[in-house]
Design a protein around this motif. Structure first.
Motif, PDB file in Angstrom:
ATOM      1  N   LEU A 134      -7.214  18.249-100.776  1.00 26.30           N
ATOM      2  CA  LEU A 134      -8.178  19.086-101.498  1.00 26.30           C
ATOM      3  C   LEU A 134      -9.611  18.634-101.276  1.00 26.30           C
ATOM      4  O   LEU A 134     -10.539  19.455-101.329  1.00 26.30           O
ATOM      5  CB  LEU A 134      -7.853  19.080-102.994  1.00 26.30           C
ATOM      6  CG  LEU A 134      -6.555  19.766-103.407  1.00 26.30           C
ATOM      7  CD1 LEU A 134      -6.248  19.500-104.880  1.00 26.30           C
ATOM      8  CD2 LEU A 134      -6.627  21.271-103.152  1.00 26.30           C
TER       9      LEU A 134
ATOM     10  N   LYS B  26     -12.870  25.628 -99.506  1.00 22.97           N
ATOM     11  CA  LYS B  26     -12.114  25.068-100.629  1.00 22.97           C
ATOM     12  C   LYS B  26     -10.852  25.891-100.874  1.00 22.97           C
ATOM     13  O   LYS B  26      -9.765  25.331-101.122  1.00 22.97           O
ATOM     14  CB  LYS B  26     -12.974  25.057-101.897  1.00 22.97           C
ATOM     15  CG  LYS B  26     -12.272  24.435-103.105  1.00 22.97           C
ATOM     16  CD  LYS B  26     -12.031  22.947-102.905  1.00 22.97           C
ATOM     17  CE  LYS B  26     -11.493  22.294-104.156  1.00 22.97           C
ATOM     18  NZ  LYS B  26     -11.396  20.833-104.021  1.00 22.97           N
TER      19      LYS B  26
ATOM     20  N   LYS C  71      -8.277  24.898 -98.374  1.00 20.31           N
ATOM     21  CA  LYS C  71      -7.671  23.593 -98.674  1.00 20.31           C
ATOM     22  C   LYS C  71      -6.624  23.705 -99.787  1.00 20.31           C
ATOM     23  O   LYS C  71      -5.605  23.006 -99.774  1.00 20.31           O
ATOM     24  CB  LYS C  71      -8.759  22.592 -99.065  1.00 20.31           C
ATOM     25  CG  LYS C  71      -9.685  22.211 -97.919  1.00 20.31           C
ATOM     26  CD  LYS C  71     -10.900  21.430 -98.415  1.00 20.31           C
ATOM     27  CE  LYS C  71     -11.962  21.325 -97.334  1.00 20.31           C
ATOM     28  NZ  LYS C  71     -13.204  20.681 -97.821  1.00 20.31           N
ATOM     29  N   ILE C  72      -6.865  24.581-100.742  1.00 22.26           N
ATOM     30  CA  ILE C  72      -5.880  24.791-101.815  1.00 22.26           C
ATOM     31  C   ILE C  72      -4.584  25.365-101.245  1.00 22.26           C
ATOM     32  O   ILE C  72      -3.482  24.940-101.605  1.00 22.26           O
ATOM     33  CB  ILE C  72      -6.468  25.708-102.900  1.00 22.26           C
ATOM     34  CG1 ILE C  72      -7.613  24.994-103.630  1.00 22.26           C
ATOM     35  CG2 ILE C  72      -5.391  26.130-103.893  1.00 22.26           C
ATOM     36  CD1 ILE C  72      -8.416  25.895-104.560  1.00 22.26           C
TER      37      ILE C  72
ATOM     38  N   ASP D  81      -9.789  18.977-109.429  1.00 22.34           N
ATOM     39  CA  ASP D  81      -8.859  18.781-108.320  1.00 22.34           C
ATOM     40  C   ASP D  81      -7.585  18.096-108.801  1.00 22.34           C
ATOM     41  O   ASP D  81      -6.483  18.420-108.351  1.00 22.34           O
ATOM     42  CB  ASP D  81      -9.514  17.932-107.222  1.00 22.34           C
ATOM     43  CG  ASP D  81     -10.542  18.708-106.413  1.00 22.34           C
ATOM     44  OD1 ASP D  81     -10.526  19.955-106.468  1.00 22.34           O
ATOM     45  OD2 ASP D  81     -11.358  18.064-105.732  1.00 22.34           O
TER      46      ASP D  81
END
Length: 356
Positions: free
Chosen positions: A31, A259, A262-263, A218
């Motif tokens: 993350l 982002k 990445k999740i 996160d």
């Protein structure tokens, strides 16, 4: 929980392919990976996706049976109690109208139809109503999967849905247990997980996922992903917050395309063999990285969502084919399958079963 300073994503993928599970610190590192490592992360996650799903993309289609007028106060929802979002509100669609809408998705290539109704949970007469729709759909399209999303279930309702021909039940945990009370106060996190367990107990495939970008840390994203793994959710829709005007989360913009990607990667590493679905808000938050995300996710919704418009279906189909994927259940996939050997499980001498 602290992210390692360096992490080889390719080595991590090797470990997962060999049967290891990722740790919380490793998921946190995913993350928080620097953007210059993004393509290395995607390439590593894509190995897990291809191992279990090849180059297939599953299409899902939403049919909103009942919209608005919900007594729950979920802060993200345009249909929630107190929301002043300008949405269409209506009671139950007629069976004929519901089936007409479902046919649009099926004709567009959808393998699964998701029947969704707003509200805390269904009354028994609502279960009968949905059962009638599902039974007719089954007669016309016996190979199409049916998912129901009707809210919190009472004892015995999951069994009745299964008997009516429903294959799966969706009820998202939405966020980490530690963040839940900040998002909704009219029901508990345990209410949600109890409904998932009811669905599993009735032999319905559990479908549960997230809404990201609601102020969670996160560490809470990691918590939620591990919770979904522990619930053994077969399919995991990842929704990206659409901050509707008129809701408490209006104006909340926490996600970037990188982002968001990445999740999706983190979900793939935590649940390597599960259906990861790009759901509501993907167009708004992934933007030009939607196609890249398909190298991690293996499922998308086709067309519009409950109270927001999605990308044009033809654009979705072009995006899938332009990037070398095939639609699950399509003639292209069937033709490719007939000319390739069936993959085998690692270390096993028997043929691997196809993933649903």
């Amino acid at each position: 929980m602290s992210a390692p300073s360096t992490l080889s994503f390719n080595a991590l993928a090797e470990d997962v392919l060999a049967g290891s599970s990722v740790t919380a610190d490793q998921v946190l590192a995913i993350l928080q990976a620097p953007d210059e490592q993004l393509m290395d992360l995607v390439a590593a996650g894509a190995r897990l996706r291809r191992e279990h799903f090849g180059n297939r993309v599953k299409l899902n289609y939403l049919v909103s049976l009942k919209s608005g007028l919900c007594p729950e106060n979920c802060n993200y929802c345009s249909q929630a109690l107190g929301s002043t979002a300008p949405i269409l509100k209506y009671s139950w669609l007629s069976p004929e109208k519901a089936l007409e809408q479902a046919s649009h998705g099926i004709n567009g290539g959808a393998k699964r139809v998701c029947f969704v109704a707003s509200g805390r949970g269904p009354a028994n007469r609502d279960i009968d109503r949905v059962g009638e729709i599902v039974s007719t759909l089954r007669d016309e399209h016996p190979d199409v999967e049916v998912c129901a999303c009707l809210g919190l279930l009472k004892d015995g309702q999951a069994e009745r849905l299964q008997e009516a021909g429903v294959d799966a039940y969706n009820h998202n945990i939405n966020t980490a247990e530690s963040h839940h009370e900040k998002i909704v106060q009219t029901h508990t996190y345990e209410d949600r997980t109890d409904t998932i367990e009811k669905a599993k107990g009735a032999n319905l495939s559990p479908c549960s996922g997230l809404i990201v970008g609601m102020g969670e840390s996160d560490e809470q994203l990691v918590e939620a992903l591990f919770a979904l793994r522990d619930l053994d959710s077969d399919s995991i829709p990842i929704n990206f917050l659409i901050p509707f005007d008129g809701t408490p989360l209006a104006g909340t913009w926490e996600l970037t395309p990188t982002k968001s990607l990445k999740i999706v990667a983190a979900a793939r590493f935590v649940c390597p063999d599960k259906e990861i679905r790009l759901a509501g808000g993907r167009e708004m938050h992934l933007r030009s990285l939607q196609a890249t995300a398909l190298h991690l996710a293996n499922s998308i919704f086709l067309g519009d969502y409950l109270t927001s418009e999605g990308q044009a279906a033809n654009d979705d189909l072009a995006m899938i084919r332009d990037n070398g994927f095939v639609i699950e259940g399509s003639e292209e996939e069937l033709a490719a399958a007939s000319t390739k050997p069936v993959p085998r499980k690692r270390g096993a001498g028997t043929e691997a079963a196809p993933n649903a």
